[in-house]
Design a protein around this motif. Sequence first.
Motif, mmCIF file in Angstrom:
data_model
loop_
_atom_site.group_PDB
_atom_site.id
_atom_site.type_symbol
_atom_site.label_atom_id
_atom_site.label_comp_id
_atom_site.label_asym_id
_atom_site.label_seq_id
_atom_site.Cartn_x
_atom_site.Cartn_y
_atom_site.Cartn_z
ATOM 1 N N ILE A 93 8.391 0.697 -18.961
ATOM 2 C CA ILE A 93 7.870 -0.671 -19.057
ATOM 3 C C ILE A 93 7.363 -0.965 -20.461
ATOM 4 C CG2 ILE A 93 6.123 -2.287 -18.194
ATOM 5 C CD1 ILE A 93 6.171 -0.736 -15.549
ATOM 6 N N LYS A 94 6.572 -0.032 -21.014
ATOM 7 C CA LYS A 94 5.989 -0.298 -22.321
ATOM 8 C C LYS A 94 5.496 1.000 -22.949
ATOM 9 C CE LYS A 94 2.900 -3.580 -24.648
ATOM 10 N NZ LYS A 94 1.923 -4.690 -24.455
ATOM 11 N N THR A 95 5.556 1.073 -24.271
ATOM 12 C CA THR A 95 5.013 2.194 -25.027
ATOM 13 C C THR A 95 3.778 1.725 -25.793
ATOM 14 O OG1 THR A 95 7.184 3.223 -25.288
ATOM 15 C CG2 THR A 95 5.461 3.911 -26.820
ATOM 16 N N PHE A 96 2.689 2.479 -25.689
ATOM 17 C CA PHE A 96 1.451 2.185 -26.399
ATOM 18 C C PHE A 96 1.206 3.277 -27.432
ATOM 19 C CE2 PHE A 96 1.205 0.595 -22.095
ATOM 20 C CZ PHE A 96 0.728 -0.699 -22.253
ATOM 21 N N TYR A 97 0.605 2.899 -28.548
ATOM 22 C CA TYR A 97 0.386 3.841 -29.644
ATOM 23 C C TYR A 97 -1.110 4.065 -29.877
ATOM 24 C CZ TYR A 97 5.301 2.956 -30.555
ATOM 25 O OH TYR A 97 6.664 2.851 -30.422
ATOM 26 N N SER A 98 -1.446 5.333 -30.129
ATOM 27 C CA SER A 98 -2.825 5.680 -30.458
ATOM 28 C C SER A 98 -2.799 6.661 -31.626
ATOM 29 C CB SER A 98 -3.534 6.304 -29.252
ATOM 30 O OG SER A 98 -4.882 6.576 -29.534
ATOM 31 N N ARG A 107 -6.027 8.973 -17.258
ATOM 32 C CA ARG A 107 -6.428 8.825 -15.857
ATOM 33 C C ARG A 107 -6.504 7.342 -15.511
ATOM 34 N NH1 ARG A 107 -5.241 13.464 -16.254
ATOM 35 N NH2 ARG A 107 -6.610 15.288 -15.965
ATOM 36 N N PHE A 108 -5.738 6.925 -14.515
ATOM 37 C CA PHE A 108 -5.866 5.556 -14.033
ATOM 38 C C PHE A 108 -7.245 5.353 -13.430
ATOM 39 C CE2 PHE A 108 -1.240 4.619 -14.070
ATOM 40 C CZ PHE A 108 -1.295 3.278 -14.436
ATOM 41 N N THR A 109 -7.847 4.193 -13.695
ATOM 42 C CA THR A 109 -9.009 3.778 -12.934
ATOM 43 C C THR A 109 -8.478 3.219 -11.606
ATOM 44 O OG1 THR A 109 -8.997 1.510 -13.793
ATOM 45 C CG2 THR A 109 -10.163 3.179 -15.095
ATOM 46 N N HIS A 110 -9.344 2.556 -10.817
ATOM 47 C CA HIS A 110 -8.863 1.998 -9.560
ATOM 48 C C HIS A 110 -8.186 0.650 -9.747
ATOM 49 C CE1 HIS A 110 -10.497 5.332 -7.408
ATOM 50 N NE2 HIS A 110 -11.710 5.105 -7.889
ATOM 51 N N LYS A 111 -7.983 0.260 -10.996
ATOM 52 C CA LYS A 111 -7.156 -0.890 -11.330
ATOM 53 C C LYS A 111 -5.861 -0.367 -11.938
ATOM 54 C CE LYS A 111 -11.057 -3.971 -12.341
ATOM 55 N NZ LYS A 111 -11.705 -4.812 -13.400
ATOM 56 N N ASN A 112 -4.744 -0.921 -11.495
ATOM 57 C CA ASN A 112 -3.471 -0.419 -12.014
ATOM 58 C C ASN A 112 -3.156 -0.939 -13.414
ATOM 59 O OD1 ASN A 112 -2.809 -3.077 -11.541
ATOM 60 N ND2 ASN A 112 -1.218 -2.645 -10.005
ATOM 61 N N SER A 113 -4.104 -1.671 -14.000
ATOM 62 C CA SER A 113 -3.899 -2.205 -15.347
ATOM 63 C C SER A 113 -4.779 -1.521 -16.389
ATOM 64 C CB SER A 113 -4.193 -3.714 -15.363
ATOM 65 O OG SER A 113 -5.539 -3.962 -14.968
ATOM 66 N N ALA A 114 -5.467 -0.436 -16.012
ATOM 67 C CA ALA A 114 -6.392 0.195 -16.969
ATOM 68 C C ALA A 114 -6.431 1.701 -16.764
ATOM 69 C CB ALA A 114 -7.784 -0.394 -16.823
ATOM 70 N N ILE A 115 -6.574 2.420 -17.876
ATOM 71 C CA ILE A 115 -6.738 3.867 -17.840
ATOM 72 C C ILE A 115 -7.919 4.259 -18.722
ATOM 73 C CG2 ILE A 115 -4.259 4.291 -17.484
ATOM 74 C CD1 ILE A 115 -4.177 5.251 -20.460
ATOM 75 N N ARG A 127 -11.977 6.791 -24.125
ATOM 76 C CA ARG A 127 -11.607 5.393 -24.326
ATOM 77 C C ARG A 127 -11.064 4.780 -23.050
ATOM 78 N NH1 ARG A 127 -11.458 7.773 -29.277
ATOM 79 N NH2 ARG A 127 -12.287 6.430 -30.933
ATOM 80 N N TYR A 128 -11.518 3.554 -22.797
ATOM 81 C CA TYR A 128 -11.142 2.767 -21.621
ATOM 82 C C TYR A 128 -10.172 1.696 -22.107
ATOM 83 C CZ TYR A 128 -12.154 -0.193 -17.448
ATOM 84 O OH TYR A 128 -12.089 -0.951 -16.298
ATOM 85 N N HIS A 129 -8.906 1.791 -21.678
ATOM 86 C CA HIS A 129 -7.839 0.995 -22.268
ATOM 87 C C HIS A 129 -7.186 0.073 -21.241
ATOM 88 C CE1 HIS A 129 -3.691 0.206 -23.726
ATOM 89 N NE2 HIS A 129 -4.256 0.202 -24.912
ATOM 90 N N SER A 130 -6.996 -1.186 -21.626
ATOM 91 C CA SER A 130 -6.296 -2.153 -20.787
ATOM 92 C C SER A 130 -4.802 -2.104 -21.088
ATOM 93 C CB SER A 130 -6.824 -3.568 -21.032
ATOM 94 O OG SER A 130 -5.991 -4.520 -20.412
ATOM 95 N N LEU A 131 -4.005 -1.767 -20.092
ATOM 96 C CA LEU A 131 -2.559 -1.762 -20.256
ATOM 97 C C LEU A 131 -2.001 -3.177 -20.251
ATOM 98 C CD1 LEU A 131 -1.771 1.106 -17.712
ATOM 99 C CD2 LEU A 131 -1.863 1.325 -20.202
ATOM 100 N N HIS A 132 -2.765 -4.106 -19.715
ATOM 101 C CA HIS A 132 -2.310 -5.491 -19.611
ATOM 102 C C HIS A 132 -2.180 -6.149 -20.987
ATOM 103 C CE1 HIS A 132 -1.796 -9.542 -18.132
ATOM 104 N NE2 HIS A 132 -2.865 -9.942 -18.790
ATOM 105 N N ASP A 133 -3.236 -6.010 -21.807
ATOM 106 C CA ASP A 133 -3.202 -6.664 -23.125
ATOM 107 C C ASP A 133 -3.365 -5.678 -24.287
ATOM 108 O OD1 ASP A 133 -5.824 -6.047 -22.659
ATOM 109 O OD2 ASP A 133 -6.515 -8.124 -22.543
ATOM 110 N N ASN A 134 -3.221 -4.368 -23.997
ATOM 111 C CA ASN A 134 -3.250 -3.342 -25.039
ATOM 112 C C ASN A 134 -4.533 -3.431 -25.878
ATOM 113 O OD1 ASN A 134 -2.316 -1.152 -26.509
ATOM 114 N ND2 ASN A 134 -1.143 -2.403 -27.943
ATOM 115 N N LYS A 135 -5.675 -3.438 -25.200
ATOM 116 C CA LYS A 135 -6.962 -3.464 -25.882
ATOM 117 C C LYS A 135 -7.891 -2.425 -25.277
ATOM 118 C CE LYS A 135 -6.949 -8.406 -27.053
ATOM 119 N NZ LYS A 135 -7.652 -9.712 -26.870
ATOM 120 N N TYR A 136 -8.804 -1.921 -26.125
ATOM 121 C CA TYR A 136 -9.826 -1.023 -25.620
ATOM 122 C C TYR A 136 -10.964 -1.856 -25.045
ATOM 123 C CZ TYR A 136 -7.511 3.015 -27.649
ATOM 124 O OH TYR A 136 -6.601 3.999 -27.926
ATOM 125 N N LEU A 137 -11.338 -1.535 -23.807
ATOM 126 C CA LEU A 137 -12.384 -2.276 -23.111
ATOM 127 C C LEU A 137 -13.761 -1.664 -23.319
ATOM 128 C CD1 LEU A 137 -10.495 -2.759 -19.717
ATOM 129 C CD2 LEU A 137 -10.607 -4.340 -21.667
#
Length: 405
Positions: A93-98, A107-115, A127-137
């Motif tokens: 689906i998507k590649t994210f860079y760090s 580790r996924f949180t209980h939301k499928n849009s964040a790890i 780090r708490y990361h949003s897969l939806h908008d590629n931002k650290y929460l």
Amino acid sequence: MAPNPSTSNGNPTPATLALNNQIMGKLKPAKLFKAAVDNTPSPPAPSGQTQRPPTPISRSITGITFDDRGDTVVTASEDETFRLYSCKTGKLIKTFYSKKYGVDLPRFTHKNSAIIHASTKEDDTLRYHSLHDNKYLQYFRGHKGKVVSLEVSPIDDGFMSGSLDKTVRLWDLRSPTCRGVLSLPCPPIVAYDSTGMVFAVAVGVFSKILLYDQANFDKAPFLSIDLDDVTLALISYPPRPIFVTSMSFSSDGKYLLVGCSGGAHYILDAFEGYMMAKLEGHTGLERKNMTVPPLIEPSKGISGEEVSWTPDSKYVLSGSLDGRVFIWDIQGLQPRSEHERKYPPSRIQPTVVLDGHPGPSRCVKFNPRFAMMCTAGTELAFWLPDPSGDAEDTGKDLPKKKGVA
């Protein structure tokens, strides 16, 4: 609303996933991602400098996590990327860079849009990361050494981490400040039980596992388990110590799976703490040579993510240094009487051995809701039961009929 009862990695326990030896023996790679890690050779020297052949690189995937519903999976790798895949279509689906911080232990949180994930460089911040908008929460600072163990609570927004700084820190996703610290004599490994009310801490130097009440973690552990395998004395004297690299409770809370760096994993009774079974047959990832006894590196290096339960806790899966995947059937385990507990653990050989990857199979996880397994090393593979028995990667989308909802 609290999530459903779940396994120790936060995945829900499905009541309809009916696995048996026949299904496990028919698992075949249905989709193979050979480019799941960037192993591009280093560039040639600039003009005017001595030209050398490109340096080959062998990077691996280091961690795998499924979301609670089993719809998506995220991999983290040594190329400083984490990648999101669909389990239903078998597509990236998507590649994210760090690149700045690196990424490990996703580790996924209980939301499928964040790890949440650990870092490999720069600092030891979680780090708490949003897969939806590629931002650290959120950033979770406090550790003074690399985080080597990270687990999400199965019931709420809590999580905990174990670090080379010899501490366990307990966190909440809603606050950047940890809510508790445990100091240990060595780097700890951590795990939640399926209720989230109990957690375990492995203290490798002393071959001990400590069980704590989540509500009273600042008190002494309510159970201290000695990891004593008398069969190790048959291999060498003095017996080499057991070095724990991962732990996970069974979904019913009855067993504690102890993953180790050597050539065996263990199953303990989670209530009484005695050793029930020794899982053998694979080659531990930390094995450095083929001598007898083998030389084992006494630290968490590349192992820890290679051993896990199936969601129904009927089977244990493990990778191996030679790339194969081993499956042990533990349904025959029986409780031991007080007298029987002094006997050596039952030595269990694998029920199924699957040909896996070139190079070590460093990550092995079963989907929490579908009859699907993920394995990873330098490549990523999605496995499904194949009624034809043909091990062939068609390159097509994963057939949805293979899923067991």
